[in-house]
Every structure is written in structure tokens, then in C-alpha cells.
Design a protein around this motif. Sequence first.
Motif, PDB file in Angstrom:
ATOM      1  N   UNK A  27       0.830  -1.183   0.049  1.00 45.30           N
ATOM      2  CA  UNK A  27      -0.026  -0.012   0.139  1.00 45.30           C
ATOM      3  C   UNK A  27       0.971   1.210  -0.038  1.00 45.30           C
ATOM      4  N   UNK A  28       2.091   1.299   0.709  1.00 39.12           N
ATOM      5  CA  UNK A  28       2.897   2.588   0.593  1.00 39.12           C
ATOM      6  C   UNK A  28       3.314   2.690  -0.614  1.00 39.12           C
ATOM      7  N   UNK A  41     -14.617   6.060   8.588  1.00 37.47           N
ATOM      8  CA  UNK A  41     -13.983   6.609   7.263  1.00 37.47           C
ATOM      9  C   UNK A  41     -14.159   8.018   7.336  1.00 37.47           C
ATOM     10  N   UNK A  42     -15.209   8.451   7.516  1.00 39.14           N
ATOM     11  CA  UNK A  42     -15.357   9.935   7.511  1.00 39.14           C
ATOM     12  C   UNK A  42     -14.800  10.825   8.398  1.00 39.14           C
ATOM     13  N   UNK A  87     -10.350   0.612   2.755  1.00 38.90           N
ATOM     14  CA  UNK A  87      -8.914   0.653   2.498  1.00 38.90           C
ATOM     15  C   UNK A  87      -8.899   1.266   1.113  1.00 38.90           C
ATOM     16  N   UNK A  88      -9.836   0.724   0.002  1.00 39.42           N
ATOM     17  CA  UNK A  88      -9.433   1.230  -1.220  1.00 39.42           C
ATOM     18  C   UNK A  88     -10.005   2.505  -1.610  1.00 39.42           C
ATOM     19  N   UNK A  89     -11.200   3.066  -0.506  1.00 43.36           N
ATOM     20  CA  UNK A  89     -11.697   4.335  -0.379  1.00 43.36           C
ATOM     21  C   UNK A  89     -10.504   5.146  -0.035  1.00 43.36           C
ATOM     22  N   UNK A  90      -9.733   4.926   0.884  1.00 38.84           N
ATOM     23  CA  UNK A  90      -8.581   5.582   1.256  1.00 38.84           C
ATOM     24  C   UNK A  90      -7.547   6.154   0.247  1.00 38.84           C
TER      25      UNK A  90
END
Length: 353
Positions: A65-66, A286-287, A110-113
Amino acid sequence: MLRFLPYRHQWTVDPTWGAAVVAVLGCALPLLLALFSGHSGFLWAAVGAFLAAQADPLHRFGMLRMLLLTLLGACSAGLGFWSAPGPLESLLVFAAGGLLLAWLQRFGREAGKLGLGMLACLCLGQGQQGLGGMPNPYAVAMLFTLGGLWATLLAFSLRGLHGLRLWPYMPRLPSVLKVLRQHAARLPKPQWRLYALGCTLVCGLAGLIVNLSGQPRGYWLTLAVVTGLQIDLKGRLRRALKIALVALLAAGLLVLAGRGLHSPAQMVALALALILLNRALQVGRYSLYVLQMTFCVLLLAESLAQDWPLSRERLLGSLIGALLALLVALTLYGGRRLRERRAARSGTDALPH
């Protein structure tokens, strides 16, 4: 693979605080270079290090992810820098960014991040173009990548201190796609399409407004829009209004801090302290995570600013961005009400006369 410190059970370092230290050290070096040299280009390295440090390096997918955050963030920052001079380019690039964010949010938090980081870098790239600190988008992407790789190097050291593999075993691609399809199946397609349409239109409109108005530091407007784009398929207006008010309050607090702290060194110290708290005390919702991340990104971008007397333009941009984000909530609310009326009418017609 090579392992360090095999007696890892003797170490009691909290992984969360370890990741926070990686984030602070990753941002500290570029910020100090920017402070002593006075060149704003090092801020891109600091943003790259901060974005890469959002991934937990001790997690199984942390290193992957990094690298993804670094690569995609650099491309987004350079693309935003490139699209800033042209209104049509800004409209299309930001519309595509909003659609990409909505699409990635279907596959889980995680995909949204990941999509959120890309869109935030896109906003910074467009807003920093008018400041004249960088010559071209390639330099922006290169400095961003260097900052992300510096944070990744620190993350490798952290994994070594915990006796973990420097590069963990990766799952098979079919397994990952299966999990992503399961996340996407949880969201009703008609409601998601309405949300994606709203994100696409409002992001494209935000990019176009910043371009046509020639607003300095236009990322105050676009980041406010990004903050309000929380996926809420139920279209609850009260929740959207709360998010908009919190975003405006955070912008006002940052303006007060910038006007009160007259030294860029004090702003850098404040940025590092807030990054440490943000990464160590990250929330699960998430918000709230979006609010934390966008505020820190905005603080990093403004840490060397000398034009804090232009506070009215900053607050006005945040207000316009919050109002644009509320348009998405109003669209979802109207669509939900329309579907409820149609369902009620269909149920009434089905009753025997």
C-alpha cells in the motif's frame, strides 16, 4: 528472507506509535529542508512521505500500500499540476478523479483511502501550480516520489526492528479480486450510480471554478469538496451538514493558527505534532479519517505560507467547497425520496380493488 532481531517478543513497541514515528520522521526531513532553503518544492516530498505513511508498515499489505500510495499520489499530483492552466483539462481531470473515488469506495474502506489520497494530491497539484514554486509536473512527481520512498525506507527499518519480513508474502490476485467483488456486491448499483454521478459532477465543477476564478491556493475549495464526499447511500442530510460544518470549523482553526503563528518554524512544529497525533490516534470511521487526513494535508501545504492576511479568500473557498459537497447529499436525498414514492405507489397499485 532476511530477519532482524529474532527475539521480537522482547520488544513492546506499540505498532501504532511506530507507524506514527515513521510518519513524523518521514515528514520532518523534507519540512526542515523546506524551512532552511525556503524552497516550496520540498513540501511535495513532505506530502509524499505523509501519504505513504498512511499505510501501516507492520500490516501484511502495508508495504504494498505504501508503494501504491506513492506511485499513484505522484501521478495525481503531476496530473493536477498539468491540468491547472486549462479549464477543460481541469474539468475533465477532476471529474475523472471524483468518479474514481466513488468507484474505489465500492470496494471497502482501504480502497476508499487510496482514492482519497489520489484526489487530495490532485487538488494540491492544481492549487500549487499558480504559486510558481515548481517548473513542471515532472519535478512535482519526482519530489513526491522521493518523499514516499524515504518514508518507505523508514518503514522497512521498522519492520526489521519488529523481526518481520522486509517484504511479506503477497496473496494471489484471484483471491484479492474475489474479496473486492464481495465488497462491491454489498452496495446497491442504482444508489451507487447516483452517488458516482454526483461525485463526478461536483468534482468537475470544483476544478472548473478554481481554474476560472484564478483563486490563489485553490486547494482550499477542492479539499473542502473532497472532505464532504463521504459515501452515504441513504442520503442523510443531517450527517452531510455535520461534516460540512466540521470542515469549515477546521478551516477556520487553521486560519487562526496561521495568523497567530507568525513564524513558519512554528507552523512546521505544529504540523509535525498534529501528524504524530493523527497517525497514532487514527479513528476507525471512514468519515472521521477523511477529516483527519485532509486537514493534515492542508496544514502541510500551508506550513510555509507567508500570505495569511488573505484569510478571507481561504475561508470563502472552503465555504464554496462545502456547499458543493452538500449538493451531492441533496441529490442522494432527492433520489431516495423519489424511489420511496415510486415504491409506495407500486405497492398501492398492487392492492386489490
